[in-house]
Design a protein around this motif. Structure first.
Motif, PDB file in Angstrom:
ATOM      1  N   UNK A   1      54.096  -6.191 -17.922  1.00 14.18           N
ATOM      2  CA  UNK A   1      53.689  -7.454 -18.535  1.00 14.18           C
ATOM      3  C   UNK A   1      54.892  -8.359 -18.808  1.00 14.18           C
ATOM      4  N   UNK A   2      54.617  -9.630 -18.947  1.00 15.09           N
ATOM      5  CA  UNK A   2      55.676 -10.550 -19.360  1.00 15.09           C
ATOM      6  C   UNK A   2      56.226 -10.107 -20.718  1.00 15.09           C
ATOM      7  N   UNK A   3      57.516 -10.256 -20.900  1.00 10.47           N
ATOM      8  CA  UNK A   3      58.186  -9.812 -22.132  1.00 10.47           C
ATOM      9  C   UNK A   3      57.908 -10.801 -23.256  1.00 10.47           C
ATOM     10  N   UNK A   4      57.132 -10.374 -24.239  1.00  9.68           N
ATOM     11  CA  UNK A   4      56.747 -11.243 -25.340  1.00  9.68           C
ATOM     12  C   UNK A   4      57.928 -11.601 -26.246  1.00  9.68           C
ATOM     13  N   UNK A   5      59.027 -10.887 -26.080  1.00  8.30           N
ATOM     14  CA  UNK A   5      60.223 -11.157 -26.896  1.00  8.30           C
ATOM     15  C   UNK A   5      61.111 -12.244 -26.304  1.00  8.30           C
ATOM     16  N   UNK A   6      60.798 -12.704 -25.116  1.00 12.51           N
ATOM     17  CA  UNK A   6      61.602 -13.772 -24.500  1.00 12.51           C
ATOM     18  C   UNK A   6      61.074 -15.121 -24.976  1.00 12.51           C
TER      19      UNK A   6
ATOM     20  N   UNK B   1      64.945 -19.713 -15.693  1.00 10.60           N
ATOM     21  CA  UNK B   1      65.854 -18.625 -15.347  1.00 10.60           C
ATOM     22  C   UNK B   1      65.348 -17.235 -15.644  1.00 10.60           C
ATOM     23  N   UNK B   2      64.085 -17.122 -16.092  1.00  6.88           N
ATOM     24  CA  UNK B   2      63.571 -15.812 -16.490  1.00  6.88           C
ATOM     25  C   UNK B   2      62.816 -15.093 -15.378  1.00  6.88           C
ATOM     26  N   UNK B   3      62.472 -15.815 -14.296  1.00  6.98           N
ATOM     27  CA  UNK B   3      61.630 -15.222 -13.260  1.00  6.98           C
ATOM     28  C   UNK B   3      62.302 -14.035 -12.576  1.00  6.98           C
ATOM     29  N   UNK B   4      63.597 -14.122 -12.362  1.00  2.69           N
ATOM     30  CA  UNK B   4      64.294 -13.017 -11.703  1.00  2.69           C
ATOM     31  C   UNK B   4      64.203 -11.745 -12.546  1.00  2.69           C
ATOM     32  N   UNK B   5      64.240 -11.889 -13.869  1.00  2.00           N
ATOM     33  CA  UNK B   5      64.149 -10.732 -14.748  1.00  2.00           C
ATOM     34  C   UNK B   5      62.833  -9.996 -14.576  1.00  2.00           C
ATOM     35  N   UNK B   6      61.736 -10.747 -14.544  1.00  2.77           N
ATOM     36  CA  UNK B   6      60.452 -10.071 -14.343  1.00  2.77           C
ATOM     37  C   UNK B   6      60.339  -9.560 -12.909  1.00  2.77           C
ATOM     38  N   UNK B   7      60.902 -10.308 -11.964  1.00  6.81           N
ATOM     39  CA  UNK B   7      60.894  -9.835 -10.587  1.00  6.81           C
ATOM     40  C   UNK B   7      61.614  -8.506 -10.447  1.00  6.81           C
ATOM     41  N   UNK B   8      62.749  -8.367 -11.119  1.00  7.83           N
ATOM     42  CA  UNK B   8      63.499  -7.108 -11.078  1.00  7.83           C
ATOM     43  C   UNK B   8      62.697  -5.971 -11.690  1.00  7.83           C
ATOM     44  N   UNK B   9      61.983  -6.269 -12.757  1.00 11.90           N
ATOM     45  CA  UNK B   9      61.156  -5.246 -13.389  1.00 11.90           C
ATOM     46  C   UNK B   9      60.004  -4.831 -12.474  1.00 11.90           C
ATOM     47  N   UNK B  10      59.342  -5.821 -11.877  1.00 10.69           N
ATOM     48  CA  UNK B  10      58.250  -5.504 -10.954  1.00 10.69           C
ATOM     49  C   UNK B  10      58.743  -4.668  -9.771  1.00 10.69           C
ATOM     50  N   UNK B  11      59.861  -5.082  -9.180  1.00  9.58           N
ATOM     51  CA  UNK B  11      60.355  -4.404  -7.987  1.00  9.58           C
ATOM     52  C   UNK B  11      60.789  -2.975  -8.287  1.00  9.58           C
TER      53      UNK B  11
END
Length: 476
Positions: free
Chosen positions: A276-281, A287-297
């Motif tokens: 899930x998207x990080x509710x703490x962000x 600039x946050x999309x890469x972070x979730x992309x890294x988590x998904x991958x």
């Protein structure tokens, strides 16, 4: 002399290899790379690593549910988005929406605006402020809302994280995240399910920049040119901004891509539950999309550019938004530190406490961040970037967790039993579609291209060999 001749032949072969990589404008499955088109293999060849295929074929059936997730901050086009979503669906009865709305008192309510466009205005209770469906607004029960004041907004990532509360484990098969200023093509629900099925990957996530709404029904550049995300830049510690989209064209099926985008993300709903998207962000607006992309991958998911337009979005001043919200310096600092830890940014806090603080919003175990940095070309560990627009599937470290999402709850898995229950109770009717998803067509095209390339290489090689031989005779 023989050595010189051998070197010349090797040089010619190298040149041929380079020339053969170039593709024509109308060739199938081409990607724009370094200013020229290259033809790519869109499906793993026999013997090459391949992703886990879909666990079942529910994507083919018209009772398969789709929940569309929308975060809306004072969006004036949100009612238009819902209206398009329902009226353009081939099977609107299986389409649901989860909307996190952040409005001021003067803004039109998204659901009320939708019902008004459907000719069945809602009645607002003066005492409670709630809306009553007294005129039978179509599909009213299929909308799930979480309404906040615009003063409670804490940025788009926070709002998207709240979307998770609107996903029902026992009811939702596929999840689709979009922007609140989006339009759909006819039969979009059938088309996007078939597009997902064509990826032949249980963990496929269809994701890219949506087509401009004004180009939604156009054959872009007369070869079905589609946005393909592979360019990025650093936007500060822990933040990677997706760049201007590159392009892919004449795709016969979805194309594996290195980057994820928030404006279109379509997958099995277990992706939304697992990652899930990080509710703490909070107070993060770019600039946050890469972070979730890294988590998904690293959790085993793969990104694909779609082969044809299915949704379109309004860009720039046409979005109809009410602003970006309020920034909080402390929240920005805390979010930056979280992202920096997650992506192993230089000089970030990599202590055990910092990683524990990430909680369930950390990296997965099916692949590593180091692998993602190498594969995507965006290395947040060394802060180096190289564009990598053509990628191949990377297998998981351990395949034993394939389809673990369909087992009882564990560290990284969720329970997904609704399909089995529904399948026992209902006889499903297959959707008829004209979209080309046949693997045989893709193989035939691949074989045709390979044969053509070999023939061209052979002709040029024989010619160059003759020239080299003639040169050698002249030397003698």
């Amino acid at each position: 002399m023989l050595i010189l001749l051998h070197l010349l032949i090797l040089l010619c072969l190298g040149m041929l290899k380079h020339v053969a990589a170039y593709a024509d404008w109308n060739d199938k499955n081409i990607v724009l790379k370094d200013g020229h088109w290259e033809q790519v293999q869109v499906e793993p060849l026999p013997g090459q690593p391949a992703p886990p295929p879909p666990r079942d074929d529910r994507w083919k059936y018209n009772e398969t549910s789709i929940v569309v997730l929308i975060a809306s901050f004072r969006e004036t086009r949100c009612p238009e988005t819902l209206h398009s979503m329902i009226t353009k669906a081939a099977h609107p009865e299986r389409v649901f929406a989860g909307i996190v709305q952040q409005n001021s008192a003067i803004d039109e309510d998204c659901l009320a605006g939708y019902c008004k466009r459907m000719g069945a205005e809602l009645t607002k209770d003066a005492a409670t402020g709630t809306y009553l469906n007294q005129k039978g607004c179509p599909f009213y029960e299929q909308f799930r809302f979480k309404r906040l004041s615009d003063l409670e907004a804490k940025g788009p990532v926070y709002a998207r994280a709240l979307q998770a509360e609107l996903v029902k484990e026992d009811d939702d098969d596929f999840c689709m995240q979009i922007d609140a200023h989006t339009l759909f093509i006819e039969a979009w629900d059938v088309r996007i399910l078939n597009e997902w099925g064509a990826a032949k990957n249980e963990y496929a996530v269809l994701s890219t920049y949506p087509t401009n709404v004004h180009d939604l029904h156009k054959n872009s550049n007369n070869h079905w040119e589609m946005p393909h995300l592979c360019h990025a830049s650093f936007a500060g510690p822990g933040k990677v901004a997706n760049g201007r989209a590159s392009a892919a064209a004449n795709l016969e099926r979805p194309l594996l891509a290195p980057l994820w985008a928030a404006g279109l993300s379509f997958s099995r709903c277990h992706a939304e539950r697992n990652v899930p998207n990080d509710i703490n962000l909070k107070s993060v607006f770019a600039g946050e999309e890469y972070g979730r992309g890294a988590r998904l991958w690293t959790h085993g998911y793969d990104f694909y550019s779609i082969s044809r337009p299915i949704i379109g979005t309004y860009y720039g001043g046409e979005k109809g938004g009410g602003g970006s919200g309020r920034f909080d310096a402390k929240e920005i600092d805390a979010s930056t530190k979280r992202l920096s830890t997650l992506l192993k940014w230089p000089n970030s806090d990599q202590s055990d406490d910092a990683w524990k603080e990430l909680g369930s919003y950390g990296l997965g175990k099916r692949r590593t961040l180091e692998q993602y940095a190498e594969w995507s070309g965006v290395n947040t560990i060394t802060t180096q970037i190289r564009q990598n627009c053509i990628v191949s599937y990377v297998p998981w470290i351990d395949k034993s967790s394939e389809y673990a999402e369909y087992e009882p709850i564990g560290n990284e898995i969720v329970k997904d039993s609704m399909w089995k229950r529904r399948g026992e109770d209902k006889k499903l009717a297959k959707i008829q579609t004209g979209m080309a998803t046949s693997g045989e067509a893709s193989k035939a095209s691949s074989s045709k291209y390979t044969d053509k390339a070999l023939l061209v290489n052979l002709i040029i090689f024989v010619t160059l060999f003759g020239v080299a031989s003639h040169m050698a005779q002249n030397v003698h």
